[in-house]
Structure formats: C-alpha cells, structure tokens
Design a protein around this motif. Structure first.
Motif, mmCIF file in Angstrom:
data_model
loop_
_atom_site.group_PDB
_atom_site.id
_atom_site.type_symbol
_atom_site.label_atom_id
_atom_site.label_comp_id
_atom_site.label_asym_id
_atom_site.label_seq_id
_atom_site.Cartn_x
_atom_site.Cartn_y
_atom_site.Cartn_z
ATOM 1 N N CYS A 143 0.657 -1.320 -0.115
ATOM 2 C CA CYS A 143 -0.204 0.078 -0.193
ATOM 3 C C CYS A 143 0.945 1.406 0.197
ATOM 4 O O CYS A 143 0.213 2.421 -0.008
ATOM 5 N N VAL A 152 -4.988 4.865 2.161
ATOM 6 C CA VAL A 152 -6.209 3.911 1.974
ATOM 7 C C VAL A 152 -7.397 4.173 3.019
ATOM 8 O O VAL A 152 -8.254 4.127 2.780
ATOM 9 N N TYR A 167 -10.206 0.880 -4.869
ATOM 10 C CA TYR A 167 -9.484 0.522 -3.717
ATOM 11 C C TYR A 167 -10.151 -0.806 -3.246
ATOM 12 O O TYR A 167 -9.671 -1.586 -2.752
#
Length: 209
Positions: A143, A152, A167
C-alpha cells in the motif's frame, strides 16, 4: 523451570512502528523455533502475506554492532544477513525484556518492535504457535508504507471518493483475513499459523533456490 526446550514457549509482543493507534499482536511460539519459524509466526499473526524480504536486527550482549538475520541475497550490498533457518531464537533471546527490530518489505519498509516478554511452560492441550491478543488490522500489502496506509484509510472512509471502488476491489488480493477491510478489526480466532517448514519449501522452490 524445565531446561528441556520441548516443554517451553517464548512469548513476544509485536508492535508495528509509526502507526497510531498501535497495531500489535501477542504470540507464544515453541522455544525450539528458529528465526525463520518466528518470522512465519509474525507474518501470520500480523496478517502479512510474506511477499517480500525480511530481516531481524539484534544487538548481541556486550556488542555495539547489530546483526541481521533473515534471507541472504546475492545482490545485497550491505552487511551480511545470516539465514534465519540456521539460527535458533534461544541463541539471542535469553532474557525477557530484550527487544529486536523486525523489518518486512524493504521497499515499503514496515518496521516492527519485537519485545521478548516471557519464557513459559507449555499448557497441556494447546497447539503452538498461538496468538493471545492484539489490536487493529494489519495494513494491506504493497500500500506504500505508512503514508500509503493512511491514504487507503482516508479513501475507504469516503465512499464518494473517485478511487473508492478501485481500492475496494484492489484490497481483495492484499489484505489477509480482513476482507472487507476494516482497519479497526482484529479477531484472534481468525489467525491461522502455517507450518514454517512447509512455508520454507514453498518460498524457495518458487525462487528456484
């Protein structure tokens, strides 16, 4: 206390650095484990997918220089990395209170504090390793380190974000045991520990070693 390692377990608290609130796990592993075995237990307890290289960094007693234990790489330009499967954890974890650093994924650079908490007798009927406690879900693989993790989280908290659906789909392959991904969720009973010997065979057969 028995001197036979077969009757003993080592207890560790694993804490991921640089993230608040803290992401952590408390595990117990057989005293006969190697550092490779401990690596596998940390991966499984935290929720990492073991896609990348790792290293433990420990400063031996009365020494100024740290040693690295992990997976040696032919093209590694730094100090020597000792193969983890050749080093028993009892060689370096001798007194509760000792701390080692565990880095996973040299690109994203996930640093963990490994606190050696206790040497205990095995509990009859308990299968080891075991995860006793912990808090919060592990960051998704790849990530982008700490900054990427917070990105995120920000996106997942905003369903109207342009990248929200992208995502959510991406996380299906990057978050072990935590899909749909909830950064605040952790359940001990979801932890499944792999056999470290089998993991070693799989890892190195894939790498052609």
């Amino acid at each position: 206390m028995s001197k036979n390692k077969n009757h003993l377990v080592y207890q560790f608290k694993i804490s991921l650095s640089e993230i608040e609130p803290c992401i952590w796990r408390r595990i117990q592993v057989p005293a006969k484990y190697s550092f490779w075995d401990l690596h596998v237990a940390i991966q499984d307890a935290m929720g990492w997918l073991d896609y990348h290289l790792h290293a433990f960094r420990i400063r031996p007693k009365h020494k100024r220089k740290f040693i690295e234990i992990g997976i040696p790489a032919d093209d590694w330009d730094g100090d020597e990395i000792i193969p983890g499967w050749k080093v028993p954890i009892v060689d370096h974890f001798t007194e509760p209170g000792q701390i080692a650093e565990y880095e996973y994924d040299f690109g994203d650079g996930w640093f963990h504090e490994v606190l050696f908490e206790a040497i205990l007798l095995k509990t009859k009927g308990t299968k080891y390793p075991i995860c006793l406690a912990g808090e919060r879900a592990c960051p998704p693989e790849d990530c982008g380190s700490v900054d990427g993790y917070y990105r995120v989280i920000d996106i997942l908290q905003n369903p109207d974000h342009d990248e929200f659906e992208e995502y959510v789909e991406w996380l299906k392959g990057h978050a072990k045991n935590y899909y749909p991904y909830d950064p605040d969720e952790f359940l001990c009973d979801k932890i499944r520990f792999d056999n470290p010997k089998q993991r070693w065979k799989i890892a190195f057969s894939q790498n052609g070693t």
